[in-house]
Scaffold this motif. Structure first.
Motif, mmCIF file in Angstrom:
data_model
loop_
_atom_site.group_PDB
_atom_site.id
_atom_site.type_symbol
_atom_site.label_atom_id
_atom_site.label_comp_id
_atom_site.label_asym_id
_atom_site.label_seq_id
_atom_site.Cartn_x
_atom_site.Cartn_y
_atom_site.Cartn_z
ATOM 1 N N GLN A 12 11.659 15.109 21.314
ATOM 2 C CA GLN A 12 12.509 14.549 22.369
ATOM 3 C C GLN A 12 11.707 14.122 23.597
ATOM 4 O O GLN A 12 12.072 14.417 24.741
ATOM 5 C CB GLN A 12 13.605 15.539 22.760
ATOM 6 C CG GLN A 12 14.604 15.821 21.638
ATOM 7 C CD GLN A 12 15.519 14.628 21.370
ATOM 8 O OE1 GLN A 12 16.507 14.433 22.064
ATOM 9 N NE2 GLN A 12 15.187 13.846 20.356
ATOM 10 N N ALA A 13 10.615 13.425 23.344
ATOM 11 C CA ALA A 13 9.814 12.883 24.446
ATOM 12 C C ALA A 13 10.501 11.644 25.012
ATOM 13 O O ALA A 13 10.978 10.784 24.267
ATOM 14 C CB ALA A 13 8.407 12.533 23.956
ATOM 15 N N ASN A 14 10.533 11.542 26.314
ATOM 16 C CA ASN A 14 11.206 10.417 26.960
ATOM 17 C C ASN A 14 10.360 9.151 26.878
ATOM 18 O O ASN A 14 9.182 9.148 27.234
ATOM 19 C CB ASN A 14 11.483 10.729 28.429
ATOM 20 C CG ASN A 14 12.558 11.774 28.600
ATOM 21 O OD1 ASN A 14 13.467 11.888 27.785
ATOM 22 N ND2 ASN A 14 12.450 12.560 29.663
ATOM 23 N N VAL A 28 6.648 -0.765 28.919
ATOM 24 C CA VAL A 28 7.095 0.365 28.119
ATOM 25 C C VAL A 28 6.231 1.573 28.460
ATOM 26 O O VAL A 28 5.009 1.476 28.490
ATOM 27 C CB VAL A 28 6.986 0.058 26.611
ATOM 28 C CG1 VAL A 28 7.457 1.259 25.784
ATOM 29 C CG2 VAL A 28 7.776 -1.193 26.252
ATOM 30 N N VAL A 29 6.886 2.704 28.741
ATOM 31 C CA VAL A 29 6.183 3.953 29.043
ATOM 32 C C VAL A 29 6.399 4.926 27.889
ATOM 33 O O VAL A 29 7.539 5.251 27.543
ATOM 34 C CB VAL A 29 6.696 4.587 30.352
ATOM 35 C CG1 VAL A 29 5.899 5.849 30.683
ATOM 36 C CG2 VAL A 29 6.646 3.597 31.507
ATOM 37 N N ASP A 30 5.326 5.361 27.244
ATOM 38 C CA ASP A 30 5.339 6.435 26.241
ATOM 39 C C ASP A 30 6.291 6.192 25.062
ATOM 40 O O ASP A 30 7.289 6.889 24.902
ATOM 41 C CB ASP A 30 5.694 7.767 26.902
ATOM 42 C CG ASP A 30 4.572 8.325 27.758
ATOM 43 O OD1 ASP A 30 3.493 7.714 27.803
ATOM 44 O OD2 ASP A 30 4.778 9.384 28.381
ATOM 45 N N PRO A 31 5.979 5.230 24.202
ATOM 46 C CA PRO A 31 6.806 5.040 22.997
ATOM 47 C C PRO A 31 6.463 6.087 21.936
ATOM 48 O O PRO A 31 5.456 5.986 21.238
ATOM 49 C CB PRO A 31 6.411 3.626 22.544
ATOM 50 C CG PRO A 31 5.003 3.454 23.012
ATOM 51 C CD PRO A 31 4.891 4.235 24.297
ATOM 52 N N GLY A 32 7.288 7.108 21.810
ATOM 53 C CA GLY A 32 6.995 8.236 20.941
ATOM 54 C C GLY A 32 7.501 8.058 19.524
ATOM 55 O O GLY A 32 7.757 6.941 19.058
ATOM 56 N N VAL A 66 2.910 3.626 19.538
ATOM 57 C CA VAL A 66 2.208 2.700 20.426
ATOM 58 C C VAL A 66 1.571 1.542 19.664
ATOM 59 O O VAL A 66 1.625 0.386 20.122
ATOM 60 C CB VAL A 66 1.153 3.445 21.278
ATOM 61 C CG1 VAL A 66 0.057 4.049 20.421
ATOM 62 C CG2 VAL A 66 0.556 2.515 22.331
ATOM 63 N N THR A 67 0.993 1.791 18.505
ATOM 64 C CA THR A 67 0.326 0.702 17.789
ATOM 65 C C THR A 67 1.316 -0.338 17.271
ATOM 66 O O THR A 67 1.119 -1.544 17.500
ATOM 67 C CB THR A 67 -0.557 1.257 16.659
ATOM 68 O OG1 THR A 67 -1.607 2.046 17.251
ATOM 69 C CG2 THR A 67 -1.179 0.139 15.837
#
Length: 235
Positions: A12-14, A28-32, A66-67
């Motif tokens: 559940q990372a934002n 985009v910040v932190d696409p988990g 991210v990739t």
């Protein structure tokens, strides 16, 4: 200013989308983990086009997608050099439990990676993001600050500062001493600074200054035995 956030994956990372307004470029910040579908839906809903991905740190729950996101949109990923190794070797930064959960992995960096420096000003999508190196959770953890046209102050704090808690320091590259210094730096920010953390709900610096037990002295940050294990959502 438009900020869209949603939790991703098992931890559940934002993930956040930030833009000056709908119908234009965004960051985009932190696409988990499992972020791609929700990200595509948010981009379509708000008619946004990503121009960059910025990463608060290298842990896989924040970088899993991210990739494909970067290469699929032909945009760069920004990360601090001390965490860059985790883009191609994420298991090195994980707890044993998380490594067993994700299992064997074959991953690679995005086609274009750019490195962040403390104090740098990033001009992306019509936004100016200020980079603060905030190590402690990882060696290359950063927070991103932004002041809106209306004067509002935002801080994307990653896994350094949460509502009512702080990031764990017992993982590879973690340090309670460095976390303490990073938190002292964040407490220099104005009380009305809105904090958008890597896990859990939004808060403010003022709320954390008076209510976070790790910042009010209830928990001794200098005591190694108090090394925090996070909200149970990080790796």
């Amino acid at each position: 200013m438009l900020v869209v956030g949603f939790p991703t994956g098992a931890f559940q990372a934002n993930c956040f989308l930030i833009a000056p307004e709908p119908g234009g470029p965004c960051v985009v910040v932190d696409p988990g983990q499992d972020a791609e579908e929700a990200l595509l839906a948010a981009l379509a809903e708000h008619r946004l086009a990503p121009v960059a991905v910025v990463l608060t740190h290298g842990h896989l729950d924040h970088t899993f997608s991210v990739t494909p996101v970067c290469d699929g949109n032909d945009v760069p990923a920004w990360i601090h050099p001390d965490d860059r190794y985790m883009l191609s070797d994420p298991l090195r930064g994980m707890s044993d439990e998380a490594a067993r959960f994700f299992g064997p992995l074959t991953v690679r960096e995005p086609a274009e990676v750019r490195e962040l420096a403390d104090g740098a000003e990033l001009d992306l999508a019509g936004l100016r993001l200020t980079v603060r190196h905030t190590p402690g959770h990882t060696e290359g953890s950063v927070s991103f600050g932004h002041t809106t046209d209306e004067g509002g102050k935002l801080l994307f704090s990653g896994d350094t500062l949460f509502a009512g808690s702080i990031g764990r320091t017992d993982l590879p590259g973690g340090s309670m001493a460095r976390m303490t210094e990073s938190l002292r730096g964040l407490l220099e920010l104005d009380d009305d600074t809105v904090v958008l953390p890597g896990h859990g709900p939004t808060t403010t610096i003022g709320q954390e200054r008076v209510g976070n037990p790790f910042l009010t002295g209830m928990v001794d940050l200098t005591d190694p035995s108090s090394a925090h294990r996070g909200r149970g959502k990080g790796i």
